[in-house]
Scaffold this active site. Structure first.
Site, PDB file in Angstrom:
ATOM      1  N   ASP A  27      -8.497  -3.326  18.788  1.00 10.69           N
ATOM      2  CA  ASP A  27      -8.940  -3.903  20.059  1.00 10.69           C
ATOM      3  C   ASP A  27      -8.578  -5.392  20.140  1.00 10.69           C
ATOM      4  O   ASP A  27      -8.218  -6.018  19.126  1.00 10.69           O
ATOM      5  CB  ASP A  27     -10.462  -3.704  20.158  1.00 10.69           C
ATOM      6  CG  ASP A  27     -10.968  -3.568  21.582  1.00 10.69           C
ATOM      7  OD1 ASP A  27     -10.261  -4.002  22.506  1.00 10.69           O
ATOM      8  OD2 ASP A  27     -12.090  -3.051  21.764  1.00 10.69           O
ATOM      9  N   ASP A  36     -10.997   0.783  30.180  1.00 13.48           N
ATOM     10  CA  ASP A  36     -12.387   1.071  29.824  1.00 13.48           C
ATOM     11  C   ASP A  36     -13.069   1.885  30.907  1.00 13.48           C
ATOM     12  O   ASP A  36     -14.230   2.260  30.771  1.00 13.48           O
ATOM     13  CB  ASP A  36     -13.161  -0.244  29.630  1.00 13.48           C
ATOM     14  CG  ASP A  36     -12.970  -0.796  28.228  1.00 13.48           C
ATOM     15  OD1 ASP A  36     -12.402  -0.082  27.389  1.00 13.48           O
ATOM     16  OD2 ASP A  36     -13.391  -1.937  27.977  1.00 13.48           O
TER      17      ASP A  36
HETATM   18  C1  DGJ Z   1     -13.468  -2.805  24.480  1.00 13.67           C
HETATM   19  C2  DGJ Z   1     -12.826  -1.460  24.388  1.00 13.67           C
HETATM   20  O1  DGJ Z   1     -11.916  -1.290  25.427  1.00 13.67           O
HETATM   21  C3  DGJ Z   1     -13.914  -0.396  24.387  1.00 13.67           C
HETATM   22  O2  DGJ Z   1     -13.349   0.879  24.407  1.00 13.67           O
HETATM   23  C4  DGJ Z   1     -14.774  -0.595  23.173  1.00 13.67           C
HETATM   24  O3  DGJ Z   1     -14.021  -0.347  22.020  1.00 13.67           O
HETATM   25  C5  DGJ Z   1     -15.335  -2.005  23.170  1.00 13.67           C
HETATM   26  N1  DGJ Z   1     -14.322  -3.001  23.326  1.00 13.67           N
HETATM   27  C6  DGJ Z   1     -16.065  -2.265  21.880  1.00 13.67           C
HETATM   28  O4  DGJ Z   1     -16.477  -3.559  21.783  1.00 13.67           O
END
Ligand code: DGJ
Length: 713
Positions: free
Chosen positions: A451, A515
């Site tokens: 991430d 997301d």
């Molecule tokens: C952002 C990501 O896009 C989410 O899927 C998740 O992993 C969160 N971060 C976790 O902090």
């Protein structure tokens, strides 16, 4: 020196490399046939513009690197200086290395060597015309002088003919990535800049120029993709001289790249595609190119359960074990433990940087969960965010100087975090060591979700601009980890889809598109992400009934059908669902697995339906034997029964059986009776399906119908 004609997959590139300056691009686009030397000379001569009043005394033609010395007064492709000298160039062609095998299944490659001894610079233009017709190019600049040369810009551009009158590109934000914007191509420069230090939620995966009204299945289109995960620019320029270009490169901060004597800089790769079959033709070339890469994921893409929206930071071994059991029951093949497992990470305020398993939450380490998951026959995946650090972490307390920052101040915080300076050798070594140790200590980990949850802001490395070095260091880190752990797959995630580009994908195995798991939003996000990427590289999960990011409520059928056309997964607390829902979820997972070889290997097609509330897309097997399509109703329309939906891409001469997908529930409709063909299916030729189509049922809004098509002969 000569005229060159490269041809692959109905695409031609004609270069006039007769010197003395840099080669001119005579043509990039549709195949112009088998031309002999005279034919090429004639083509080159026929495309030289006239000299008009109030202009240079000789015609101005566009070279591979347009220069003011050759009469270019548009946006400079090269900008730089040597202590305020050598700020303009006049490259002379030194030679060409051409490798153009007769065999069309191999790429054609040209390296153009040029230099400007007066400016103390030499340039190599590396061009590859791929068997798919995709053109890939990069410029390499070397400082041959004995003093430093500051580079400000080196942006490859390609000419596009005047018939391209409209532009399409993508923008967006968190949870709304890849939003298309389209407009006539006016005079001037349309510049899409990303200054996020990562690719960006708003990055245009492609910048497309095309003939008026081009669509998914029609129109002549030219497009470029800038493959870079740091600051970058993609642009389209049209000038009153009649010249028009598409290009892309890196955005450099003042003083960011200073080439010492003998040092070189390589621009990011610019991918350029042409098609006379609309946007689907562009995607086809790009998808085929990506699928031919040696490291393209070829094993069946494991159906994934990611625990983020199920448990967030609430890590409890028993709860997670139960979730893994339920995941296995519905057919999940990969279980991913998301954010929250490492020291001090009880919320998004602390812990980033301390890549040790949290002893309080996980007293026996991750082993009990990893063992449980792997015993169930699932692969185990783990979330990391290596480039980041929370000021509330042991790492930051010990090494506050490891942060990218301008001298004397911290960048404004973002999700309570800062960015580690990976060009700092010790910070880099720490991260490599921690990630390597995690993978060695937990051999059950087969997957990392990598991430990157903030922009790089005032990102200084030892007082100097640091984004370029950071981007290269991230690539190095990923490359080294992959060398040490070749079996571990990596997902590129950045608050959803903020790091989607072909350079990060050269070292990762899929992207997290967004997301937002709301199926209605996802339809658009996936459609436009799919312009660049084939479905198997795009993570798409079934979210909960009520979306966590939009609060919309959707039936499982709509969520499951939308997610089906990607690397399938679930991001939902399935411990709380009813037995009936669980059975339906299992049926959708089974349907995906049955269709997976087709979905992840076939040709993607999208339908230009006249009703903007009706969207259809599909995947057709390359041998024309099968296809799967989804017809989605986004909203109500004034026309209660929108016209038939055409199903493109099949073999026109073959007969096909079309029926709703088996084993999964039908969508909700407003009609009193279904179209007659639905009950028993329809038998039609590929030509009839593409030209006439099928009358879909009158779907309620936010419903989707999944259709399977099988050749009968
Ligand atoms: C952002 C990501 O896009 C989410 O899927 C998740 O992993 C969160 N971060 C976790 O902090």
């Amino acid at each position: 020196m000569s005229l060159l004609h490269l041809r692959r997959a109905r695409t031609s590139l004609v270069l006039d490399a007769r010197g003395p300056g840099l080669p001119r691009v005579v043509h990039w686009g549709g195949d112009v046939g088998d031309l002999d030397d005279d034919g090429l000379r004639q083509l080159a001569a026929a495309t030289v513009p006239p000299v008009v009043p109030s202009s240079f005394d000789a015609p101005t033609v566009l070279s591979l690197l347009p220069e003011a010395s050759a009469g270019w007064s548009g946006r400079p492709a090269l900008a730089g200086h040597r202590d305020r000298a050598d700020w303009s160039t006049a490259f002379r062609l030194d030679g060409l290395d051409v490798d153009d095998p007769a065999d069309d299944a191999s790429p054609a490659r040209v390296a153009v060597r040029a230099s400007d001894p007066g400016a103390g610079l030499s340039l190599t233009v590396e061009l590859t015309l791929d068997p798919t017709g995709l053109l890939v190019l990069r410029h390499r600049l070397r400082n041959d002088g004995d003093t430093p040369y500051e580079l400000r810009e080196l942006t490859p551009v390609l000419p596009v003919p005047a018939v391209a009158t409209e532009l399409l590109d993508l923008t967006g934000r968190w949870c709304r990535e890849r939003s298309p914007q389209r407009h006539p191509w006016p005079m001037g420069t349309w510049v899409r800049e990303g200054r996020h230090g990562r690719t960006g939620h708003d990055a245009t995966l492609l910048l497309v120029a095309g003939t008026a009204g081009f669509g998914f299945g029609h129109g002549e289109v030219w497009a470029v993709h800038t493959a870079w995960s740091g600051d970058h620019v993609t642009l389209a320029e049209r000038r009153p001289t009649g010249q028009a270009t598409l290009g892309g490169g890196e955005l450099l901060a003042p003083g960011e790249v200073v080439l010492g004597p003998g040092a070189s800089y390589a621009s990011p790769l610019l991918y350029a595609a042409w098609s006379d079959a609309g946007l689907d033709g562009l995607s086809d070339a790009l998808h085929t190119h990506l699928r031919a890469r040696p490291r393209h994921p070829r094993s069946p893409r494991p159906v994934t359960l990611n625990v983020w929206e199920a448990v967030y930071f609430d890590h409890d071994l028993d709860r997670l074990r139960a979730l893994a059991d339920q995941a296995a029951e519905v057919g999940v093949e990969r279980f991913v433990l998301d954010d929250g497992w490492f020291r001090g990470r009880r919320a998004d305020t602390a812990g980033l940087g301390d890549w040790y398993v949290d002893e309080d939450v996980w007293p026996d380490g991750l082993h009990p969960l990893v063992t449980h998951v792997t015993k169930l026959g699932l692969e185990f995946g783990l979330w990391v965010e290596p480039e980041m650090v929370n000021p509330d972490s042991d790492l930051f307390r010990a090494h506050p100087d490891w942060v990218l920052a301008a001298p004397g101040r911290m960048p404004p915080p973002w999700r309570n975090q800062q960015v580690l300076d990976l060009a700092h050798p010790e910070a880099y070594a720490y991260l490599l060591d921690r990630l390597d140790a995690l993978l060695n200590e937990n051999p059950g980990i087969g997957y990392l979700k990598w991430d990157h949850n903030r922009d790089l802001t005032e990102a200084g490395h030892r007082g100097r601009p640091g984004v370029h070095a950071q981007t290269e260091a991230v690539y190095r880190l990923l490359d080294e980890l992959r060398r040490r752990h070749p079996a571990v797959e990596i997902e590129s995630c950045a608050s959803g889809g903020a790091r989607v580009d072909l350079e990060i994908l050269a070292r990762t195995d899929r992207v997290w598109a967004s997301d937002c798991n709301d199926a209605l939003e996802r339809l658009a996000i996936q459609r436009w992400t799919g312009l660049l990427l084939p479905p198997e590289l795009v993570g798409s999960h079934i979210g909960p009934e009520r979306s966590h990011t939009t609060h919309r409520v959707h039936d499982l059928g709509f969520r499951a059908t939308t997610a089906l056309f990607g690397h399938y997964g679930i991001e939902w607390d399935i411990s709380s669902i009813s037995p009936a829902e669980r059975a339906e979820l299992a049926a959708w997972v089974a349907a995906h697995k049955r269709l997976r070889p087709l979905l992840h290997g076939g040709r993607v097609v999208r339908v230009d339906h006249p009703d903007p509330a009706v969207w259809a897309h599909g995947v057709v097997a390359h041998d024309g034997s099968r296809a799967v399509y989804a017809v989605s109703r986004l909203a109500t329309s004034v026309a209660e029964v929108p016209g038939p939906v055409r199903l493109p891409g099949l073999d026109p001469a073959r007969r096909y059986a079309v029926r709703p997908a088996e084993g999964v529930p039908a969508p909700a409709t407003v009609q009193r009776s279904e179209p007659g063909w639905l009950a028993s299916g329809a038998t039609l030729t590929g030509a009839a399906l593409a030209r006439v189509g099928l009358q879909a049922p009158a779907l309620h809004p936010e419903q989707a119908l999944l259709l399977e098509v099988t050749a009968l002969d």
